[in-house]
Write an enzyme that holds these catalytic residues in place. Structure first.
Site, mmCIF file in Angstrom:
data_model
loop_
_atom_site.group_PDB
_atom_site.id
_atom_site.type_symbol
_atom_site.label_atom_id
_atom_site.label_comp_id
_atom_site.label_asym_id
_atom_site.label_seq_id
_atom_site.Cartn_x
_atom_site.Cartn_y
_atom_site.Cartn_z
ATOM 1 N N GLY A 32 3.305 -1.906 -12.413
ATOM 2 C CA GLY A 32 4.448 -2.155 -11.532
ATOM 3 C C GLY A 32 3.955 -2.548 -10.150
ATOM 4 O O GLY A 32 2.862 -3.091 -9.991
ATOM 5 N N SER A 33 4.782 -2.221 -9.163
ATOM 6 C CA SER A 33 4.464 -2.642 -7.799
ATOM 7 C C SER A 33 3.306 -1.822 -7.227
ATOM 8 O O SER A 33 3.045 -0.695 -7.681
ATOM 9 C CB SER A 33 5.696 -2.457 -6.909
ATOM 10 O OG SER A 33 6.015 -1.084 -6.841
ATOM 11 N N GLY B 212 2.711 2.121 -7.606
ATOM 12 C CA GLY B 212 1.448 2.413 -8.307
ATOM 13 C C GLY B 212 0.533 3.331 -7.507
ATOM 14 O O GLY B 212 -0.110 4.238 -8.058
ATOM 15 N N GLU C 272 -1.806 -0.589 -12.941
ATOM 16 C CA GLU C 272 -1.943 -2.039 -12.765
ATOM 17 C C GLU C 272 -0.856 -2.454 -11.787
ATOM 18 O O GLU C 272 0.318 -2.172 -12.014
ATOM 19 C CB GLU C 272 -1.747 -2.766 -14.097
ATOM 20 C CG GLU C 272 -2.863 -2.553 -15.096
ATOM 21 C CD GLU C 272 -4.188 -3.147 -14.647
ATOM 22 O OE1 GLU C 272 -4.179 -4.093 -13.826
ATOM 23 O OE2 GLU C 272 -5.223 -2.655 -15.108
ATOM 24 N N LYS D 69 8.545 5.371 -20.327
ATOM 25 C CA LYS D 69 9.627 5.157 -19.355
ATOM 26 C C LYS D 69 9.627 3.665 -19.005
ATOM 27 O O LYS D 69 8.783 3.202 -18.249
ATOM 28 C CB LYS D 69 9.357 6.030 -18.116
ATOM 29 C CG LYS D 69 9.938 5.524 -16.810
ATOM 30 C CD LYS D 69 11.438 5.672 -16.733
ATOM 31 C CE LYS D 69 11.916 5.050 -15.419
ATOM 32 N NZ LYS D 69 12.256 3.621 -15.574
ATOM 33 N N GLN E 242 15.621 -8.305 -7.117
ATOM 34 C CA GLN E 242 14.622 -9.367 -7.114
ATOM 35 C C GLN E 242 15.150 -10.593 -6.366
ATOM 36 O O GLN E 242 14.456 -11.218 -5.575
ATOM 37 C CB GLN E 242 14.321 -9.782 -8.566
ATOM 38 C CG GLN E 242 13.101 -9.176 -9.164
ATOM 39 C CD GLN E 242 11.871 -9.669 -8.440
ATOM 40 O OE1 GLN E 242 11.357 -8.964 -7.572
ATOM 41 N NE2 GLN E 242 11.392 -10.844 -8.747
HETATM 42 P P1 ADP Z 1 9.692 -3.051 -9.189
HETATM 43 O O1 ADP Z 1 9.769 -2.983 -7.694
HETATM 44 O O2 ADP Z 1 9.263 -4.344 -9.708
HETATM 45 O O3 ADP Z 1 10.879 -2.515 -9.920
HETATM 46 P P2 ADP Z 1 8.316 -0.570 -9.546
HETATM 47 O O4 ADP Z 1 6.879 -0.329 -9.308
HETATM 48 O O5 ADP Z 1 9.292 0.110 -8.658
HETATM 49 O O6 ADP Z 1 8.476 -2.129 -9.565
HETATM 50 O O7 ADP Z 1 8.693 -0.189 -11.037
HETATM 51 C C1 ADP Z 1 7.787 -0.186 -12.121
HETATM 52 C C2 ADP Z 1 8.120 0.983 -13.026
HETATM 53 O O8 ADP Z 1 7.927 2.195 -12.293
HETATM 54 C C3 ADP Z 1 9.565 1.030 -13.510
HETATM 55 O O9 ADP Z 1 9.624 1.559 -14.820
HETATM 56 C C4 ADP Z 1 10.215 1.974 -12.523
HETATM 57 O O10 ADP Z 1 11.380 2.598 -13.032
HETATM 58 C C5 ADP Z 1 9.104 2.981 -12.333
HETATM 59 N N1 ADP Z 1 9.176 3.745 -11.063
HETATM 60 C C6 ADP Z 1 9.765 3.414 -9.903
HETATM 61 N N2 ADP Z 1 9.615 4.388 -8.984
HETATM 62 C C7 ADP Z 1 8.897 5.376 -9.562
HETATM 63 C C8 ADP Z 1 8.390 6.641 -9.124
HETATM 64 N N3 ADP Z 1 8.610 7.092 -7.897
HETATM 65 N N4 ADP Z 1 7.684 7.383 -10.002
HETATM 66 C C9 ADP Z 1 7.447 6.927 -11.257
HETATM 67 N N5 ADP Z 1 7.892 5.752 -11.722
HETATM 68 C C10 ADP Z 1 8.615 4.968 -10.905
#
Ligand code: ADP
Length: 482
Positions: free
Chosen positions: A228-229, A233, A250, A175, A331
């Site tokens: 990701g964030s 995470g 991470e 994903k 962003q």
């Molecule tokens: P950013 O704020 O930089 O977009 P995220 O941590 O939200 O960082 O996103 C990192 C990844 O996690 C992306 O592929 C995003 O689509 C996915 N993501 C965001 N929310 C969820 C969630 N609730 N469960 C699983 N994956 C998610």
């Protein structure tokens, strides 16, 4: 499928049914549309896991030398298509083309590294307390692994997860971030064209809050790797732990570069500029805090001001651009809020903006500020943009204390000519990656990557550490007597 579309790719087929369709706009020139995303709904997560499960046994039976050949074929396909992949990613998420070319080349190296691992020894033979028993360890795949990736390294991060996962015999449901899904579809096309069997790698394109969450919370996975964030995470980690799925996450960073009185100032400045502003500061290893000892503070700021005059802000595809736009509107809005706060501090240095059409894209001028308190949000929160703050310190001990005064622990660097101080810093800095006279950013694909504290789940990615994550160890014993 057109080059500039992205949709889910499940069981070797592109999803026929379009759900919601979202236009992708070039962050360097927001009025320009560069492609379309067909977003899948939550059900796609389970469908993809089912396809991956179906492909799993045959992929495992192939054995690692054959899987290594498949990774080599993917490397060759990516190398052949490198310019098109780099240009697409630059237009999708704004990374300057010169940097993006380097990232694609890194992707090829990662695939080759893990291909080479396919013919190496695994496990060990361990003496057994009984005679005529052969006891040894071997690695077995986890099964179906979910891989959730961010947009800031649209090629390297997915490949540093997918390549070791596949090599270990897992099948994958990937994903990608919404802001990197055109590039993801291109990588999936390359994998298909290079002969990867159907269902071994599956792509689900959709929103994190829908298809991502469904993958994490409901789809029958055996392993999960996320970058990701920190906020997302932590949720992913909690969901995976509740299901007892092997996981790694991470997350963020707030990385410090410490400049001591005896530093080579030119070296420190060039590493800080590169560490803070490459990828517009959108790296989890970016330098965002610069801790400078009093004796070198004036010289460092002067030299930094000079160096920043040469930092070129501009559109991602321009060959001279050093700092491109931010990746997306979200962003841009987030970083702009911090930029307004930064404007109230003392600006030490800023990149020139003459000749840049700031309004055309998501541009934020690279800026370094000072006279901010150690507890200020600019110093404590992950900004993920081209802003950095200088903190002054009187001594080595104070520098280390400031460096560690953060909830994160990904990367840290010290600049000094005294190797003894450098080595003491490597011991004392609370970070997973620590450096002397090198920038905080920049990773080596053959070395372990990961952080402490809230930067990650305490496992490591890349290098052979990734093979530990994407497999489990079986202890085998064979009695061949009497
Ligand atoms: P950013 O704020 O930089 O977009 P995220 O941590 O939200 O960082 O996103 C990192 C990844 O996690 C992306 O592929 C995003 O689509 C996915 N993501 C965001 N929310 C969820 C969630 N609730 N469960 C699983 N994956 C998610």
């Amino acid at each position: 499928m057109a080059d500039v579309e992205s949709r889910s790719w499940i069981g070797g087929e592109w999803a026929a049914q379009a759900g919601e369709i979202v236009e992708v706009h070039d962050p360097s020139e927001v009025s320009r549309e560069v492609g379309l995303l067909h977003l899948s709904e939550a059900a796609a997560a389970s469908e993809a896991v089912e396809a991956a499960r179906y492909a799993s046994a045959a992929w495992d039976r192939q054995g690692s030398p054959a899987r290594a050949e498949a990774l080599s074929a993917m490397a060759a396909a990516l190398e052949r298509d490198r310019e098109a992949v780099a240009a697409l990613a630059s237009q999708e998420m704004g990374k300057p083309i010169t940097e993006m070319r380097g990232e694609v080349a890194r992707g090829v190296q990662i695939l080759r590294f893990y291909a080479a691992e396919g013919v190496r020894a695994v496990g060990e033979v361990i003496p057994h307390s009984q005679t005529q028993v052969l006891q040894y360890t071997t690695r077995r795949p986890l099964g179906v692994v979910g891989i959730i990736t961010p947009w800031n390294f649209p090629v390297a991060i997915p490949l540093w997860k997918i390549a070791p996962a596949l090599l270990c015999g897992n099948t994958v449901v990937w994903k990608p971030a919404e802001s990197a899904s055109l590039t993801a579809a291109r990588l999936a096309q390359l994998a298909a064209a290079s002969g990867l069997p159907a269902g071994v790698l599956n792509l689900v394109v959709g929103r994190g809050s829908e298809v991502g969450q469904a993958l994490v919370e409901a789809a029958p996975l055996d392993g999960l790797s996320f970058t990701g964030s920190t906020a997302t995470g932590m949720r992913v980690a909690a969901a995976a732990a509740a299901r007892n799925i092997k996981y790694q996450v991470e997350m963020g960073g707030k990385n410090a570069a410490v400049v001591l009185n005896d530093a080579d100032v030119d070296l420190a400045v060039s590493a800080v500029v590169s560490g803070a502003f490459r990828s517009a500061g959108q790296k989890c290893t970016a330098t965002s805090r610069i801790i400078v000892q009093d004796g070198v503070y004036g010289a460092f700021c002067d030299r930094l001001r000079q160096a920043m005059r040469a930092v070129r802000l501009g559109p991602a595809l321009h060959p001279d651009t050093y700092v491109g736009p931010l990746a997306s509107e979200a962003q841009f809005e987030k970083v702009s809020r911090y930029a307004h706060q930064a404007a109230r501090a003392t600006v030490v240095a800023q990149a020139p903006v003459e000749g840049v059409d700031l309004g055309a894209g998501y541009f934020v001028p690279p800026t370094v500020v000072t006279d901010v308190a150690p507890g200020d949000p600019l110093v404590q929160e992950e900004i993920f943009g081209p802003l950095a703050a200088i903190l002054r310190c009187a001594s080595f001990d104070e520098a280390v204390a400031l460096c560690n005064q953060t909830v994160y622990g990904l990367s840290a660097a010290v600049f000094t000519r005294d190797l003894s101080q450098g080595l003491k810093f490597l011991d004392a800095a609370d970070a997973g990656m620590v450096r002397v006279n090198q920038e905080t950013a920049g990773v080596e694909y053959a070395a372990p990557f990961g952080g402490l504290k809230q930067s990650g789940s305490h496992s490591r990615e890349q290098g052979t550490a990734a093979l530990d994550f994407y497999s489990h160890t079986k202890t085998c014993a064979v009695y061949y007597g009497p």
